[in-house]
Design an enzyme around this catalytic site. Structure first.
Site, mmCIF file in Angstrom:
data_model
loop_
_atom_site.group_PDB
_atom_site.id
_atom_site.type_symbol
_atom_site.label_atom_id
_atom_site.label_comp_id
_atom_site.label_asym_id
_atom_site.label_seq_id
_atom_site.Cartn_x
_atom_site.Cartn_y
_atom_site.Cartn_z
ATOM 1 N N CYS A 113 1.723 -21.396 26.874
ATOM 2 C CA CYS A 113 2.714 -21.009 25.848
ATOM 3 C C CYS A 113 3.656 -22.147 25.489
ATOM 4 C CB CYS A 113 3.499 -19.791 26.310
ATOM 5 S SG CYS A 113 2.453 -18.357 26.547
ATOM 6 N N HIS A 252 9.658 -19.625 21.593
ATOM 7 C CA HIS A 252 8.371 -18.990 21.889
ATOM 8 C C HIS A 252 8.578 -17.481 21.837
ATOM 9 C CE1 HIS A 252 4.715 -17.729 23.626
ATOM 10 N NE2 HIS A 252 5.216 -17.419 24.802
ATOM 11 N N ASN A 282 2.796 -12.099 21.128
ATOM 12 C CA ASN A 282 2.834 -13.410 21.790
ATOM 13 C C ASN A 282 1.537 -14.156 21.469
ATOM 14 O OD1 ASN A 282 2.751 -15.549 23.574
ATOM 15 N ND2 ASN A 282 3.489 -14.379 25.333
HETATM 16 O O1 UT7 Z 1 4.282 -16.112 27.219
HETATM 17 C C1 UT7 Z 1 4.454 -16.447 28.551
HETATM 18 C C2 UT7 Z 1 5.666 -15.877 29.067
HETATM 19 N N1 UT7 Z 1 5.515 -14.443 29.231
HETATM 20 C C3 UT7 Z 1 6.581 -13.719 29.240
HETATM 21 O O2 UT7 Z 1 7.644 -14.258 29.041
HETATM 22 C C4 UT7 Z 1 6.476 -12.249 29.572
HETATM 23 C C5 UT7 Z 1 7.685 -11.868 30.362
HETATM 24 N N2 UT7 Z 1 7.706 -10.473 30.778
HETATM 25 C C6 UT7 Z 1 7.925 -9.462 29.927
HETATM 26 O O3 UT7 Z 1 8.001 -9.644 28.739
HETATM 27 C C7 UT7 Z 1 8.122 -8.077 30.514
HETATM 28 O O4 UT7 Z 1 8.267 -8.187 31.905
HETATM 29 C C8 UT7 Z 1 6.969 -7.104 30.184
HETATM 30 C C9 UT7 Z 1 7.030 -6.714 28.721
HETATM 31 C C10 UT7 Z 1 5.636 -7.744 30.495
HETATM 32 C C11 UT7 Z 1 7.100 -5.815 30.998
HETATM 33 O O5 UT7 Z 1 8.363 -5.204 30.808
HETATM 34 P P1 UT7 Z 1 9.227 -4.713 32.047
HETATM 35 O O6 UT7 Z 1 10.414 -4.063 31.495
HETATM 36 O O7 UT7 Z 1 9.419 -5.909 32.953
HETATM 37 O O8 UT7 Z 1 8.296 -3.617 32.675
HETATM 38 P P2 UT7 Z 1 7.639 -3.559 34.130
HETATM 39 O O9 UT7 Z 1 6.523 -4.531 34.253
HETATM 40 O O10 UT7 Z 1 8.700 -3.609 35.156
HETATM 41 O O11 UT7 Z 1 7.015 -2.106 34.098
HETATM 42 C C12 UT7 Z 1 7.847 -0.937 33.976
HETATM 43 C C13 UT7 Z 1 6.965 0.299 33.900
HETATM 44 C C14 UT7 Z 1 5.926 0.355 35.017
HETATM 45 O O12 UT7 Z 1 5.801 1.700 35.443
HETATM 46 P P3 UT7 Z 1 6.507 2.213 36.809
HETATM 47 O O13 UT7 Z 1 5.924 1.344 37.881
HETATM 48 O O14 UT7 Z 1 7.979 1.957 36.585
HETATM 49 O O15 UT7 Z 1 6.125 3.641 36.854
HETATM 50 C C15 UT7 Z 1 4.654 -0.062 34.332
HETATM 51 O O16 UT7 Z 1 3.487 0.469 34.928
HETATM 52 O O17 UT7 Z 1 6.230 0.312 32.672
HETATM 53 C C16 UT7 Z 1 4.847 0.524 32.943
HETATM 54 N N3 UT7 Z 1 4.053 -0.159 31.929
HETATM 55 C C17 UT7 Z 1 3.696 0.417 30.780
HETATM 56 N N4 UT7 Z 1 3.877 1.650 30.279
HETATM 57 C C18 UT7 Z 1 3.386 1.925 29.049
HETATM 58 C C19 UT7 Z 1 3.604 -1.441 31.951
HETATM 59 N N5 UT7 Z 1 2.932 -1.700 30.822
HETATM 60 C C20 UT7 Z 1 2.964 -0.565 30.069
HETATM 61 C C21 UT7 Z 1 2.454 -0.219 28.810
HETATM 62 N N6 UT7 Z 1 2.689 1.026 28.353
HETATM 63 N N7 UT7 Z 1 1.770 -1.096 28.033
#
Ligand code: UT7
Length: 325
Positions: A113, A252, A282
């Site tokens: 990225c 980004h 992204n």
């Molecule tokens: O480009 C390179 C750099 N990349 C980035 O900068 C990405 C950085 N990270 C992020 O943007 C965020 O961490 C994400 C968007 C990937 C995830 O958001 P989050 O608020 O950190 O969510 P999380 O991973 O902590 O997940 C929260 C909940 C989980 O459920 P439980 O364990 O709380 O029951 C996940 O299983 O959301 C659930 N979840 C989803 N639910 C519906 C994860 N993906 C999904 C989904 N739809 N697509």
């Protein structure tokens, strides 16, 4: 020494748009979750005939047009991608052949990225040291080809696309200092210790497969805000400006919440941050030049503006460049 001038830009997207609702019909996710956690509303996904090279070629043609120069004027092509058409040769050579500037220097850089920042800084350095006069700097990706479409934690986040800019070597009569045109300051970083937080689980030398993207999103998020704030402050200091001098930040586009948190840490108004993550998702190395091209063509970024480019991605790699347009 003054920096290379940014002459023009172009971008290209696949023809197919995929909305959050379409993804929600296939996997256990929802438009509401994706919008709330990421800001993404849709992404463009390459069809069979569309590849990283074809998108890069289309973006490059537009950038050459915008700069008002011919492909034969290009001495150097640096293409950032993590999804090349082939393991080798470099996708940059496919672009070169399609444009008809055969013979010039052409290679790919792999910084995921942050690839566009690595490519821009490399091209700027090569132009400053006499490798040529004009360069095409491209970020192009087809991340849809390395996604695990059953992993809802990653497949909703990415899209395909390409962006390109034309750079020209500094001129002897360029002004010096923060008012000078061109690349004013750049910083790049990498830290291989965090490999397992964001990587592809395949490759020619390990599995002999292409593999799929794996990410621990929450961990990456935490590192992204810290690393980006640090590198932005370094570039601001190197250039001898203050954050309030910046007209536009072109970040980004990984997550709208990262954009907000980083701008807030630096004290930059949210209206000065170019946001395309809602439309493109992204697109890895393509996201910065794509966002830049959108904002230039809609008239927000103008000649003379002070623009900060920044990115962070797998590796980890991260970097920033300050450019007077
Ligand atoms: O480009 C390179 C750099 N990349 C980035 O900068 C990405 C950085 N990270 C992020 O943007 C965020 O961490 C994400 C968007 C990937 C995830 O958001 P989050 O608020 O950190 O969510 P999380 O991973 O902590 O997940 C929260 C909940 C989980 O459920 P439980 O364990 O709380 O029951 C996940 O299983 O959301 C659930 N979840 C989803 N639910 C519906 C994860 N993906 C999904 C989904 N739809 N697509």
């Amino acid at each position: 020494m003054t920096g290379s001038h940014l002459l023009g830009s172009g971008s290209a997207l696949p023809s197919r748009v995929v909305t959050n609702a379409e993804l929600a019909a296939q996997i256990d996710t929802s438009d509401e979750w994706i919008v709330e956690r990421t800001g993404i509303r849709q992404r463009y996904i390459a069809s069979d005939g569309e590849t990283t090279a074809s998108l890069a070629i289309a973006a490059s043609r537009k950038a050459l047009d915008d700069a008002g120069i011919a492909a034969s004027d290009i001495d150097l092509i640096v293409l950032a991608t993590a999804t090349p058409d082939n393991t080798f040769p470099a996708t940059a050579t496919k672009v070169q052949n399609a444009l008809g500037c055969n013979g010039c220097v052409a290679f790919d850089v792999a910084a995921v990225c942050s690839g566009f920042l690595y490519a821009l800084t490399t091209a700027d350095s090569l132009l400053k040291t006499g490798t040529g006069t004009r360069a095409l700097v491209i970020g192009a990706e087809t991340f849809s080809r390395i996604l695990d479409w059953e992993d809802r934690t990653t497949c909703v986040l990415f899209g395909d696309g390409a962006g390109a800019v034309v750079l020209e070597a500094p001129r002897e009569d360029d002004r010096v200092g923060a008012d000078a045109p061109g690349v004013l300051a750049s910083r790049l970083h990498a830290d291989g210790a965090n490999h397992d937080l964001l990587y592809v689980d395949g490759g020619p030398s390990t599995t002999q497969t292409v593999g799929h993207l794996r990410m621990k999103g929450r961990e990456v998020f935490r590192h992204a805000v810290v690393n980006l704030s640090n590198v932005l402050n370094e570039v601001i200091e190197d250039a001898g400006i203050s954050a309030s001098d910046i007209d536009w930040v072109v970040p980004h586009q990984a997550n709208a919440r990262i954009l907000d948190a980083t701008a807030k840490k630096l004290g930059i108004a949210p209206e000065k941050v170019i946001v395309t993550v809602d439309q493109h998702a992204n697109t890895s190395a393509a996201s910065v030049p794509l966002a830049y091209d959108v904002a230039r063509r809609d008239g927000r970024i103008k000649s003379g503006d002070l623009v900060m480019f920044e990115a962070m991605g797998g590796g980890f790699t991260w970097g920033a460049s300050l450019v007077r347009i």
